[in-house]
Structure formats: structure tokens, C-alpha cells
Design an enzyme around this catalytic site. Structure first.
Site, short mmCIF file in Angstrom:
data_model
loop_
_atom_site.label_atom_id
_atom_site.label_comp_id
_atom_site.label_asym_id
_atom_site.label_seq_id
_atom_site.Cartn_x
_atom_site.Cartn_y
_atom_site.Cartn_z
N GLY A 1 0.80 -1.21 0.00
CA GLY A 1 0.00 0.00 0.00
C GLY A 1 0.83 1.26 0.00
N GLY B 1 -8.72 -8.48 -37.26
CA GLY B 1 -10.03 -7.97 -37.67
C GLY B 1 -11.03 -8.12 -36.54
CD GLU C 1 5.29 -1.42 -9.55
OE1 GLU C 1 6.33 -0.78 -9.34
OE2 GLU C 1 4.82 -2.25 -8.77
CB THR D 1 2.14 7.44 -15.21
OG1 THR D 1 2.92 8.64 -15.15
CG2 THR D 1 1.15 7.42 -14.05
C1 FAD Z 1 -4.85 -1.99 -11.63
C2 FAD Z 1 -3.96 -1.16 -10.77
C3 FAD Z 1 -3.24 -1.77 -9.76
C4 FAD Z 1 -2.44 -1.00 -8.91
N1 FAD Z 1 -1.77 -1.61 -7.87
C5 FAD Z 1 -1.13 -0.84 -6.95
C6 FAD Z 1 -0.57 -1.42 -5.77
O1 FAD Z 1 -0.59 -2.65 -5.59
N2 FAD Z 1 -0.02 -0.62 -4.83
C7 FAD Z 1 0.04 0.74 -4.99
O2 FAD Z 1 0.54 1.41 -4.10
N3 FAD Z 1 -0.47 1.32 -6.11
C8 FAD Z 1 -1.07 0.59 -7.07
N4 FAD Z 1 -1.61 1.16 -8.20
C9 FAD Z 1 -1.61 2.62 -8.29
C10 FAD Z 1 -0.71 3.19 -9.37
O3 FAD Z 1 0.63 3.05 -9.01
C11 FAD Z 1 -1.13 4.64 -9.61
O4 FAD Z 1 -2.38 4.59 -10.28
C12 FAD Z 1 -0.12 5.42 -10.39
O5 FAD Z 1 1.03 5.66 -9.63
C13 FAD Z 1 -0.69 6.75 -10.88
O6 FAD Z 1 -1.32 7.44 -9.86
P1 FAD Z 1 -2.76 8.08 -10.07
O7 FAD Z 1 -3.63 7.02 -10.59
O8 FAD Z 1 -3.14 8.73 -8.82
O9 FAD Z 1 -2.58 9.12 -11.23
P2 FAD Z 1 -2.04 10.61 -11.11
O10 FAD Z 1 -0.77 10.64 -10.35
O11 FAD Z 1 -3.14 11.48 -10.66
O12 FAD Z 1 -1.72 10.92 -12.63
C14 FAD Z 1 -2.72 11.28 -13.58
C15 FAD Z 1 -2.02 11.70 -14.86
O13 FAD Z 1 -1.21 12.83 -14.61
C16 FAD Z 1 0.12 12.61 -15.03
N5 FAD Z 1 1.05 13.31 -14.16
C17 FAD Z 1 1.14 13.21 -12.80
N6 FAD Z 1 2.13 13.99 -12.37
C18 FAD Z 1 2.68 14.59 -13.46
C19 FAD Z 1 3.74 15.50 -13.66
N7 FAD Z 1 4.48 15.96 -12.65
N8 FAD Z 1 4.02 15.91 -14.89
C20 FAD Z 1 3.29 15.44 -15.96
N9 FAD Z 1 2.29 14.58 -15.82
C21 FAD Z 1 1.99 14.15 -14.59
C22 FAD Z 1 0.27 11.11 -14.96
O14 FAD Z 1 1.31 10.66 -15.80
C23 FAD Z 1 -1.09 10.64 -15.40
O15 FAD Z 1 -1.15 10.63 -16.79
C24 FAD Z 1 -2.35 0.40 -9.10
C25 FAD Z 1 -3.06 0.98 -10.16
C26 FAD Z 1 -3.85 0.22 -11.00
C27 FAD Z 1 -4.58 0.89 -12.10
#
Ligand code: FAD
Lengths: 246, 392
Positions: free
Chosen positions: B137, B347, B371, B373
Site C-alpha cells: 500500500g 479484424g 509502478e 506512469t
Molecule cells: C490496476 C492497478 C493496480 C495497482 N496496484 C497498486 C498497488 O498494488 N499498490 C500501490 O501502491 N499502487 C497501485 N496502483 C496505483 C498506481 O501506481 C497509480 O495509479 C499510479 O502511480 C498513478 O497514480 P494516479 O492514478 O493517482 O494518477 P495521477 O498521479 O493522478 O496521474 C494522472 C495523470 O497525470 C500525469 N502526471 C502526474 N504527475 C505529473 C507530472 N508531474 N508531470 C506530468 N504529468 C503528470 C500522470 O502521468 C497521469 O497521466 C495500481 C493501479 C492500478 C490501475
């Protein structure tokens, strides 16, 4: 009970087969090698004897160093020790002579070979072995139980099965049925780790004649084009008038 | 779903660079995926359920802590073996690989690296055998890409810690027995705590209606005045670097895993293109489909070499976080692009569950986000080469 499983290293069934040197030699380029399927059924049955009856299981392969991955896999599946005779297994008689030497030395109670290897399909080795060693022999074996010195073997015969009783020491030519495909074992991590420490002894071949020599291989004729037809009538018509087979 | 006919592409004979043991480990994982994952995975993805019956098999092929020493139940394998196992599992499904990544890199790794001897002995053997499952987490509702802003916190109550906060998007959370949770102490420093299912005030609601990683369970972690024994704090590292160290290990595994998904899409598309006849000839005989297929194998081959070299660096303890970011970013994008192209090669058939491609494609939407983005990894490379962090 001391068991020797004779393992042949053969191309995976999905391999593309080609020949070199004027169609006299198998081209191993890009070919994946596996445990001969008939031998794998035997090895898996040997593992059953190990688990249920405390048997010791050795494996032997006649082959050059390139066969060792296949042997290591057999060790990872659970065989206790491996012996490799360092020679190219080009002739069934030669291979049997090498294995007979190992079997004499190791005083095995049960020798499990495959009915045939799926590459050259010679099917000679277990029979020659039995003759060379004067051991009892059951070929095309589809089930085997051992109780003390007595073995009960089931053979596949035309259209049915035959159950035989015999005594150890025994050689069988095994095949599917000894165990089923779903019983085959995938080496697990513990097995792979333990295989690292198991002995794989390499011995040089004894003097033996190679009674045969490959002079030419021919691939089956390429399959003709396939024609898809829409109805049974059309099929009958084509078979009758075009192919002239009915 | 159709029978799994997968044949792995190896255009540059990467196998020649692998040891016999690498190949034995890889082939065992490959065989297991064919036997135990491929026949069932589509149905589980369709009904959005994690196939728990494969946990034992995952443990057997060494998917849980392959590089953790044998003394703690791991397999003591090198990093390339770890990568190959991830590749093969993700060839089956990214969701199954996610479960393995989390267990190995995000749960076992921090306990092994930052934990006490007692913690290692208590948890690692059970995690390796799959008897105990873990989750990790870090992400919170208000803090995804910027975990340093996390709000989850714990207070020293003398004989225990009191934990409050919430985590979101947590893989494996709905069924995990333990959670490695990152939270701030009263001074605002990040520490890892092991929270066990059953502790009062700790709940793990599942996140439903995902279109991606449907065969992997995702959920929340909610801490409402959870009393955590002091013995459950991971003492040997604190600060953001501690969770990031785990992420390095998981991201490395993902850079191999993505290759598996891409290989499966390529292999499926290649086979289909050779068999599908339109305008009187196989579609593989058309230039447009050849362009797609040729580009796919080129990108897969490049990705394989990138991952292999990174594996060597990891084995030598020399891989940097930025190098790992590059591989994760490149290889996941490579895979998602191939999945999209491969889907078109099939297709209409490409959109059905008869084939694995669309499932891979949707799964990879998560893989490219979690892990770190795709954007964040680019910023990591950018900061590394220019010296100017541009995150804010
Ligand atoms: C199926 C799934 C499983 C997951 N499993 C885990 C888990 O086991 N443990 C855990 O801790 N997390 C987990 N995650 C969370 C995952 O690591 C986060 O979703 C990820 O780090 C992105 O965070 P966010 O979704 O809050 O997006 P945000 O951080 O809000 O980002 C939204 C968008 O903004 C962009 N962005 C953010 N900051 C910047 C910046 N400074 N400059 C330019 N662009 C930016 C991002 O690239 C993205 O496109 C999981 C996510 C999914 C979808």
C-alpha cells in the site's frame, strides 16, 4: 529397487525438420530438444516408484555435451543421478552396447527405456539391451507394477491388452499409458534448485561397432494445396470426377 | 478460448545468452502457463475474478520471491531468471504477473531487505509457498504519482503504533493476508509497517468494474485506528527511498513481463495472418500486414536486449533507478502498441475472448499506469540526463 531410465534427447515435435550435407545429416540449427516422450512417460512412472516404493532412480543418455540440459531437466523432475556416455548416438546397436555397459556396472533391478525415440524411430535399443544383458523384456509396456521381485506388466497388443507376469531384473520399452499426459511433471523451483547439486557423471564410450550408417534422408512429399468445398454434393462430385477415387 | 499454440519468438537468438538454468526455469514457467493458466484465464477475466487455484502453481514455478535466498524459502535465483519468470507469466496474463510481482518485489523484497531477522523468518517462507499472500500500500486517493505527499500516518502509543489513513488501487488487497503499508510517523518520515488481516479497524474493500486486469483483484486498504504491534515496523530503511527501492525491483520485472504480453500478441497475429485468406491469399502476404508484423518482431527483439542487459546490470548490483525506468517505459509502450496493432490484424476476431490479444491490450492500460506512469518515467529519464527534475 534401483531403476535406470534411458533417456534420449530428441527434437521437440513442433520443430521444423531440415537436413544438411547432401541430406545425410539432421540440421540441429534452431531446433529445441526435449526428453523423448516415450522416455518421459517412463521417467514419470519411475518417479512414482520413487515416491511410493522408495526406489532410487538414475538416468542415462548417450550423447554429446549438448544433451545435458535435457538430462538436467530429468534431474529437476526428480531423478537422483545422471550418467552421460560421451558419444554421438548414431546407431541403435552402438547405443545399446554403451547402455548395457552402464547397466552391468550399476546392477539395476529395472531398466525403463522408451519403446522408440520419436526422432529416428529405430525402436531397437531396449530389445538389444535385453539380449546383451540376458534380462527379461516387455516391449510396448502401458502399465507396470512391482511387488518384491515380481513385476506385472501390461502390453498393448493389436486391438487389446495383454497382462504379463515376470521377475526382476527387467527391461521395459515404455510408452504412453505407463502414465498419462496429465501425470507428466513440470520441474518445480525446488526441483531445479536440487538438480544443481545432483551428480551428472560423464563417461567415455566403450569400443563398439556402429553397425549402420545414415546415407540419405528424404522428407515426406509436401502437402498439396487444400481446396475448400461448400457442400457434400460438390465434394462427392470432385472425388468422383476430378480425383477419381470414388 | 482457443488452444494455446504459443511459440516464443527469438529472432536474435537471445537463448544463446542464457544459461542452461535460465532456460530450465523459463521453460518450466512456460509449460506451466500453457497447462494451468491459458485454459482458464479468459473465463476468469470475463467474470472479473482472480483464479486463486493457481497460487500453489505460481509458488511451485518460483514466481514468489525467486531471488530471495533459499534459507527464507526463496529459490536463490538471479535477476535474469526472475525476469524470465515474469515474462512467461505475463505471456499468460498481466493480472497474474501483477500478483506475482507484488508478492515478490513489493512484499517479500521489503521484508527481506528492510525487515528484522524475526520478520524474515515469520513471513518469508509462507509468502514463498503461497500459503500467505501479501499486498503493498503506497498509492492514496489524493497521492498517486506523488507519493511523498501521503496522508496515511501512525502515532507511537508506547507499546504499539496507531495507524490511520487509506490506500487506493492496491493489487491483491481483497484477499491478502498481510499488507506492507507506507505511512508517515509524527515527524513526517515515511516508514513501512506490516499490517495483518484481522487487526481491528483494518478493512480491504474491492474495487469493481475495471476494464483492465480483470483477473487480478484490486482494492482499498482502510485503516481506522488500527493498533499495529511495534514488532511490525520495518526498521532498516525509512524515507521515500524505501518504497521506491521495492518499485525498482517490481518495475524491472515488468520490463520483462511486458515482453511476454507482446510475444503472445505477435505470435497470435502472425499465425492468424498466415492462415486468414482474403482476396484469394493469406493476409500475411500483403505489405500492410507485413509492416505491422515486421515492426512487432523488431520492437520485441529490441526490448528483449534492453531487458537482458538490464538484468546483467541488476545481477552486478549496478542498475540505476533511471535505467530501470527507461526499460519499464519503453517495454510497456512497445507491448501496448503491439497489442493494438495485433488486434487489428485479427479484424473482428481480435475483439473476442477467443484470442488473448484484447485482454492483453486492456491489461496493459494498467501496466502503463501503475509502478510509475509512462509520463513519470519519462520525467525520471529527463531528470537523470539533464540534472533538472521537472516533476513540479
Ligand atoms: C490496476 C492497478 C493496480 C495497482 N496496484 C497498486 C498497488 O498494488 N499498490 C500501490 O501502491 N499502487 C497501485 N496502483 C496505483 C498506481 O501506481 C497509480 O495509479 C499510479 O502511480 C498513478 O497514480 P494516479 O492514478 O493517482 O494518477 P495521477 O498521479 O493522478 O496521474 C494522472 C495523470 O497525470 C500525469 N502526471 C502526474 N504527475 C505529473 C507530472 N508531474 N508531470 C506530468 N504529468 C503528470 C500522470 O502521468 C497521469 O497521466 C495500481 C493501479 C492500478 C490501475
Amino acid at each position: 529397487m534401483k531403476i535406470l531410465v534411458c533417456i534420449s534427447n530428441v527434437p521437440d515435435t513442433t520443430s521444423k525438420i531440415n537436413f544438411t550435407e547432401g541430406d545425410t545429416k539432421f540440421d540441429t540449427n534452431g531446433v529445441q530438444f526435449v526428453i523423448n516422450p516415450n522416455d518421459e512417460f517412463g521417467l514419470t512412472r519411475a518417479m512414482w516408484f520413487k515416491e511410493k516404493q522408495g526406489a532410487t532412480v538414475h538416468i542415462a543418455t548417450v550423447g554429446e555435451a549438448s544433451v545435458e540440459p535435457t538430462m538436467r531437466k530429468a534431474l529437476a523432475i526428480g531423478a537422483d543421478e545422471a550418467i552421460r556416455v560421451n558419444a554421438l548416438p548414431t546407431d541403435g546397436f552402438f547405443v545399446a552396447e554403451q547402455l548395457a555397459h552402464i547397466i552391468k556396472d550399476g546392477a539395476y533391478d529395472l531398466v525403463i527405456a522408451g519403446r522408440e525415440s520419436i526422432d529416428y524411430n529405430g525402436g531397437m535399443v531396449p530389445g538389444i539391451l535385453a539380449t546383451l544383458l540376458g534380462m527379461n523384456f516387455v516391449n510396448s509396456c502401458i502399465n507396470l507394477e512391482v511387488d518384491g521381485n515380481t513385476a506385472t506388466a501390461v502390453r498393448e497388443i493389436d486391438g487389446g491388452k495383454e497382462t504379463l507376469q515376470t521377475t526382476l531384473p527387467l527391461i521395459i520399452g515404455g510408452q504412453k499409458g505407463l502414465v498419462e499426459e496429465s501425470d507428466l511433471k513440470i520441474p518445480n523451483m525446488r526441483g531445479i534448485m536440487m538438480a544443481r547439486k545432483k551428480t551428472l557423471t560423464v563417461v567415455e564410450p566403450i569400443e563398439a561397432v556402429k553397425a549402420t550408417k545414415d546415407t540419405k534422408f528424404d522428407k515426406p512429399a509436401a502437402k498439396g494445396a487444400v481446396k475448400l468445398v461448400d457442400s457434400v454434393d460438390e465434394l462427392v462430385n470432385l472425388l468422383h470426377n476430378e480425383a477419381k477415387v470414388i | 478460448m482457443r488452444p494455446d499454440l504459443f511459440e516464443a519468438p527469438d529472432y536474435y537468438h537471445l537463448d544463446d545468452l542464457l544459461s542452461e538454468e535460465h532456460k530450465l526455469v523459463r521453460d518450466a514457467a512456460r509449460q506451466w502457463v500453457k497447462r494451468d493458466v491459458s485454459p482458464i484465464i479468459e473465463a476468469y477475466a470475463q467474470k472479473a475474478e482472480f483464479p486463486k487455484q493457481i497460487l500453489g502453481g505460481l509458488a511451485e514455478i518460483g514466481a514468489f520471491g525467486p531471488y530471495i535466498p533459499e534459507a527464507y524459502g526463496g529459490a536463490g535465483l538471479d535477476q535474469i531468471s526472475y525476469g524470465l519468470i515474469m515474462q512467461e507469466i505475463e505471456r499468460g496474463d498481466s493480472g497474474v504477473r501483477s500478483t506475482a510481482s507484488v508478492q515478490s518485489s513489493l512484499v517479500m523484497y521489503p521484508i527481506y531487505t528492510y525487515g528484522t531477522e524475526e520478520q524474515r523468518k515469520k513471513y518469508l517462507p509462507k509468502l514463498a509457498s503461497g500459503e500467505m499472500m501479501g499486498c503493498f500500500g503506497l498509492t492514496e486517493p489524493n497521492h498517486g504519482s506523488n507519493p511523498s505527499g501521503m496522508e496515511t500516518k501512525f502515532k507511537d502509543m508506547g507499546d504499539h503504533y496507531l495507524l490511520n489513513g487509506a490506500k487506493l488501487w492496491i493489487s491483491n488487497s481483497p484477499f491478502a493476508d498481510i499488507a506492507v503499508v507506507w505511512a508517515k510517523n509524527e515527524e513526517g518520515r515515511i516508514h513501512g509497517l506490516i499490517v495483518e488481516r484481522g487487526m481491528e479497524g483494518f478493512s480491504t474493500p474491492e474495487t469493481h468494474n475495471k476494464w483492465s486486469l480483470r483477473a487480478s483483484a484490486t482494492g482499498e486498504l482502510i485503516f481506522d485506528n488500527v493498533k499495529v504491534p511495534k514488532a511490525n515496523l520495518l526498521p532498516n530503511k525509512s524515507g521515500l527511498g524505501a518504497p521506491l527501492g521495492c518499485l525498482d525491483s517490481a518495475r524491472y520485472g515488468i520490463s520483462w513481463g511486458a515482453i511476454g504480453a507482446a510475444m503472445d500478441c505477435y505470435d497470435t497475429a502472425l499465425r492468424y495472418a498466415k492462415e486468414r485468406i482474403q482476396f484469394g491469399k493469406p493476409i500475411a502476404a500483403t505489405q500492410l500486414q507485413q509492416k505491422k508484423l515486421a515492426e512487432m518482431i523488431t520492437e520485441i527483439t529490441k526490448a528483449q536486449l534492453l531487458a537482458f542487459r538490464l538484468g546483467q546490470l541488476k545481477n552486478e548490483g549496478k542498475a540505476t533507478s533511471a535505467q530501470i525506468s527507461m526499460a519499464k517505459r519503453n517495454n510497456v509502450e512497445m507491448a501496448i502498441t503491439i497489442a493494438r496493432e495485433a488486434r487489428q490484424v485479427l479484424g473482428g476476431m481480435g475483439i473476442t475472448g477467443e484470442y488473448s490479444i484484447m485482454r492483453h491490450m486492456m491489461n496493459l492500460e494498467s501496466v502503463i499506469t501503475y509502478e510509475g506512469t509512462h509520463d513519470i518515467h519519462l520525467l525520471i529519464t529527463g531528470a537523470d540526463i539533464t540534472g533538472f527534475p521537472a516533476f513540479q
